[in-house]
Motif scaffolding. Sequence first.
Motif, short mmCIF file in Angstrom:
data_model
loop_
_atom_site.label_atom_id
_atom_site.label_comp_id
_atom_site.label_asym_id
_atom_site.label_seq_id
_atom_site.Cartn_x
_atom_site.Cartn_y
_atom_site.Cartn_z
N ALA A 1 15.06 -35.87 2.60
CA ALA A 1 16.21 -36.68 2.22
C ALA A 1 16.39 -37.84 3.19
O ALA A 1 16.75 -38.96 2.78
N LEU A 2 16.13 -37.61 4.47
CA LEU A 2 16.28 -38.65 5.47
C LEU A 2 15.18 -39.70 5.36
O LEU A 2 15.42 -40.89 5.57
N VAL A 3 13.98 -39.28 5.03
CA VAL A 3 12.89 -40.23 4.80
C VAL A 3 13.26 -41.16 3.64
O VAL A 3 13.14 -42.38 3.74
N LYS A 4 13.72 -40.57 2.55
CA LYS A 4 14.09 -41.37 1.38
C LYS A 4 15.24 -42.30 1.71
O LYS A 4 15.23 -43.48 1.32
N ARG A 5 16.23 -41.81 2.45
CA ARG A 5 17.39 -42.65 2.76
C ARG A 5 17.01 -43.77 3.72
O ARG A 5 17.46 -44.91 3.56
N ALA A 6 16.18 -43.47 4.71
CA ALA A 6 15.73 -44.51 5.63
C ALA A 6 14.97 -45.60 4.88
O ALA A 6 15.18 -46.80 5.11
N LEU A 7 14.11 -45.17 3.97
CA LEU A 7 13.35 -46.14 3.19
C LEU A 7 14.27 -46.95 2.28
O LEU A 7 14.08 -48.16 2.12
N PHE A 8 15.29 -46.30 1.71
CA PHE A 8 16.27 -47.00 0.88
C PHE A 8 16.99 -48.09 1.67
O PHE A 8 17.23 -49.19 1.16
N GLY B 1 15.70 -46.41 -4.55
CA GLY B 1 16.76 -45.60 -5.14
C GLY B 1 17.07 -44.34 -4.34
O GLY B 1 16.46 -44.07 -3.31
N ALA B 2 18.02 -43.59 -4.85
CA ALA B 2 18.41 -42.32 -4.23
C ALA B 2 17.60 -41.19 -4.86
O ALA B 2 16.87 -41.39 -5.82
N SER B 3 17.74 -39.99 -4.32
CA SER B 3 17.11 -38.82 -4.92
C SER B 3 18.00 -38.30 -6.04
O SER B 3 19.19 -38.60 -6.11
N ARG B 4 17.41 -37.53 -6.93
CA ARG B 4 18.18 -36.92 -8.01
C ARG B 4 19.14 -35.88 -7.46
O ARG B 4 18.85 -35.20 -6.47
N GLN B 5 20.27 -35.76 -8.12
CA GLN B 5 21.25 -34.76 -7.73
C GLN B 5 20.70 -33.36 -8.04
O GLN B 5 19.90 -33.20 -8.96
N PRO B 6 21.07 -32.35 -7.24
CA PRO B 6 22.19 -32.34 -6.29
C PRO B 6 21.81 -32.67 -4.85
O PRO B 6 22.37 -32.08 -3.92
N LEU C 1 21.82 -34.65 -1.36
CA LEU C 1 23.00 -35.14 -0.66
C LEU C 1 23.35 -36.56 -1.08
O LEU C 1 22.48 -37.42 -1.23
N LEU C 2 24.62 -36.80 -1.27
CA LEU C 2 25.10 -38.14 -1.60
C LEU C 2 25.03 -39.03 -0.35
O LEU C 2 25.08 -38.53 0.78
N PRO C 3 24.91 -40.33 -0.54
CA PRO C 3 24.92 -41.24 0.61
C PRO C 3 26.17 -41.04 1.46
O PRO C 3 27.26 -40.85 0.94
N GLN D 1 26.43 -41.53 8.25
CA GLN D 1 25.03 -41.21 8.50
C GLN D 1 24.14 -42.44 8.33
O GLN D 1 23.19 -42.65 9.09
N ASP D 2 24.46 -43.26 7.31
CA ASP D 2 23.68 -44.48 7.09
C ASP D 2 23.70 -45.37 8.33
O ASP D 2 22.68 -45.99 8.68
N GLU D 3 24.83 -45.45 8.99
CA GLU D 3 24.92 -46.28 10.19
C GLU D 3 24.02 -45.73 11.29
O GLU D 3 23.38 -46.49 12.03
#
Length: 293
Positions: free
Chosen positions: A252-259, A266-271, A273-275, A279-281
């Motif tokens: 999830a962190l790899v995907k978010r960092a890349l986002f 994009g984000a990952s499919r639910q469920p 973790l939501l942005p 944490q983004d900061e």
Amino acid sequence: MAKEAFVALVTCFSDNEEIDYAATRAQVRRQVEAGNNIMCAGTNGDFSALTFEEKVKLTGAVVDEVAGRARVIVNAGMPATFETLKLAREFDRIGVDGIAVITPFFIQATQDGLVRHFSTVADAVKTPVYLYDIPARTQNHIEPATAKALAAHGNIAGIKDSGGAQETLEAYLGVGREVPGFAVYSGPDHLVHWSLQNGAAGCISGLGNVMPKVLAGIIAAFNAGDEAEAARQQAIFGAFRKDLYALGYPPALVKRALFLMDPSVGASRQPALLPDPAQDEKIRAILAAYGLT
């Protein structure tokens, strides 16, 4: 033989959670241009959130985009041998360089059950099959003795170890030394250089989605005999891994960092973790510290 890196490619999604094939193709091009091979529909590719049909279409798109410029491995593993076999046959038809088979999840399997599972798939396809061990996610573990037994199968070409334990990786590498042609690929990103030094054929990396050039740099330096440069690149890779993964679940962190670097993924499919703005900061600060923004 030259070592090689595969990136466990993210699957890109649009805002309505449909696969964004154009964005995924762009990530393929980014990795190939950096010098990396591709593993699709793996843990970092949200494989457990994809339908059968999506996995087949995704693999076709990746193979088409690669167009022979790199090698492609795809994960066919599902809880039951029946569906794993159906997927593997589709990937065999499409034409990939390897079919990875993650250990069954949810279904508790004996070591004999794992031998039957992997052998059945390997018997049914012409494409080389790679065992894929990640017990923290599947609760099933391929014991080194089982890996050695399976290595004798004519169409089982190697194993991806994502267990994270150096002791297990050492045992698999021992199998690779005993059985000619059985390739061992390291999954833990902090062990890439160490695994190459100890006989691994290469690595399959999730973190390479964020740092493709550093990953490729470890491999290129090692292949050139420049151990100091390989160690320098590994130190960067390992430090970034430690900082990023301290925040939570690695894929999830790899995907978010890349986002945060490229919103088109994009984000990952639910469920999933939501942005999380806080944490983004923290992720942005880590990216900035490594010159990735």
